[in-house]
Design an enzyme around this catalytic site. Structure first.
Site, PDB file in Angstrom:
ATOM      1  N   THR A 125      -6.645   0.261   2.582  1.00 17.86           N
ATOM      2  CA  THR A 125      -7.993  -0.085   2.114  1.00 17.86           C
ATOM      3  C   THR A 125      -9.000   0.142   3.238  1.00 17.86           C
ATOM      4  O   THR A 125     -10.106   0.645   3.023  1.00 17.86           O
ATOM      5  CB  THR A 125      -8.028  -1.544   1.627  1.00 17.86           C
ATOM      6  OG1 THR A 125      -7.049  -1.689   0.599  1.00 17.86           O
ATOM      7  CG2 THR A 125      -9.383  -1.907   1.059  1.00 17.86           C
ATOM      8  N   ARG A 132     -12.673  -7.836   4.398  1.00 19.26           N
ATOM      9  CA  ARG A 132     -11.439  -8.373   3.813  1.00 19.26           C
ATOM     10  C   ARG A 132     -11.133  -9.671   4.540  1.00 19.26           C
ATOM     11  O   ARG A 132     -11.176  -9.720   5.773  1.00 19.26           O
ATOM     12  CB  ARG A 132     -10.290  -7.383   3.991  1.00 19.26           C
ATOM     13  CG  ARG A 132      -8.935  -7.999   3.684  1.00 19.26           C
ATOM     14  CD  ARG A 132      -7.843  -6.984   3.639  1.00 19.26           C
ATOM     15  NE  ARG A 132      -7.933  -6.166   2.443  1.00 19.26           N
ATOM     16  CZ  ARG A 132      -6.897  -5.509   1.907  1.00 19.26           C
ATOM     17  NH1 ARG A 132      -5.705  -5.573   2.460  1.00 19.26           N
ATOM     18  NH2 ARG A 132      -7.049  -4.791   0.814  1.00 19.26           N
TER      19      ARG A 132
END
Ligand code: NCD
Length: 353
Positions: free
Chosen positions: A92, A141
């Site tokens: 990601t 994140r």
């Protein structure tokens, strides 16, 4: 991108804001009819998804030629993004990083918060606000559910807000993963996303990707969902309630072989044992929830197999050679879909086609 006086003046404290229904919160995270902070899958409407998919398609087309790639990489060359990843991530992270670079954004990164002043006793909120001074966007994140949302809320109350994009928050949401998953379905089904039976398999309780994907399914007509999991890791009630409220039929089952025959898409996930409190995953037999080579004979010719990755054993490696295994394409789709989203947030998406 100016906030209206009305929006700022009615905002309550965080403790009062947090429990509000997502639909009430969305205006606070939007500007000029656009997503500003991308935090929840519920922010994506059917029209916005269609627009982002067209933008992602245009991006991959235009950038095939150097002239096009140079044009696209000038669109946000005046912007800087910070990737704040306080939880393990390579795919990601790389996906966002390369999406930023496609648009010409400069990037900086925080991947290990133990090297920051948080160890000197600074609150994480102050740390993020400090870093935000240097950049025009935060991609985050974080292991704590709600922390990314809190960052966006906090930034919106400062004199210099920057958009915040959720790259995965705790067990709750991973909206850009749902965006790229749906983009993969769109490409796999030639743009036709209605009338599909989607089967989600694995640790549905703690997997944030399946939660966000379930929310997105409300945008399509005549969708049915099958949730296949060990009984310990069934989908949480809040998602099931959401589906009931939106009239989306679903079934919960342990009979993977039974439901895969009618699936249009099978979405595999790994066991999320990093969320174990006392090693509870060890007691669960996960093997009935594997997709094996022999299953290829049982699924439709048009069915596609997705996985957010990383994979452990839940898909046999020999399955990768089947054209219905689209998880490697899904990975690459993510970069384009994220670039499309960032272009939308900064309002340069109309300059792409
Ligand atoms: C997912 C995640 O982090 O939630 N992975 C990803 O974003 N590529 C799924 C997972 O870790 O299982």
């Amino acid at each position: 991108m100016k906030r209206t006086q009305e929006m700022t003046s009615v905002q309550p404290d965080w403790e009062n804001f947090l429990p509000r229904p997502i639909s009430d919160k969305i205006p606070f995270f939007s500007r000029d009819g656009r997503v500003y902070d991308c935090l929840f899958a519920q922010q994506f409407s059917r029209d916005l998804l269609a627009h982002l998919f067209r933008t992602a398609d245009a991006l991959r087309e235009v950038t095939q030629k150097k002239g096009g790639a140079d044009h696209v990489s000038s669109l946000l060359s005046d912007k800087r993004a910070m990737l704040y990843f306080a939880q393990p991530s390579t795919r990601t992270f790389m996906s966002f990083l390369n999406a930023c670079h496609i648009l010409g954004m400069k990037t900086s990164e925080i991947r290990d918060t133990s090297t920051s002043s948080e160890v000197k006793g600074e609150t994480p909120e102050d740390t993020v606000r400090t870093f935000s001074s240097y950049v025009d966007m935060i991609i985050m994140r974080h292991p704590t559910p709600g922390f990314v949302e809190k960052t966006a809320w906090l930034m919106n109350r400062t004199g210099r807000p920057v958009p915040v994009v959720n790259g995965g928050s705790g067990k709750d949401q991973h909206p850009t993963q749902a965006l790229l998953d749906t983009y993969t379905l769109y490409r796999s089904f030639n743009g036709e996303l209605d009338n599909k039976h989607i089967v989600m398999v694995g640790d549905l309780k703690r997997g944030r990707t399946v939660r966000s994907l379930s929310y997105l399914m409300k945008n399509y007509k005549n969708i049915s969902l099958s949730f296949v999991s060990p009984k310990e890791f069934r989908m949480e009630a809040d998602i099931l309630d959401f589906l009931k409220r939106h009239g989306i039929p679903y079934q919960e089952t342990e009979d993977f072989a039974g439901v895969m025959r009618t699936a249009d898409a099978i979405y595999m996930t790994r066991i999320q044992d990093e969320h174990d409190k006392a090693g509870e995953s060890k007691g669960v037999d996960y093997s009935p929830f594997y997709f094996r080579q022999e299953h290829l004979k049982q699924i439709k010719k048009t069915c596609v197999i997705l996985h957010p990755l990383p994979r452990r054993h839940e898909i046999e490696v020999s399955v990768d050679d089947d054209p219905r295994a689209v998880f490697w394409r899904q990975e690459r789709n993510g970069m384009w879909a994220r670039a499309a989203l960032m272009a939308h947030i900064f309002g340069v998406d109309e300059k792409i086609a």
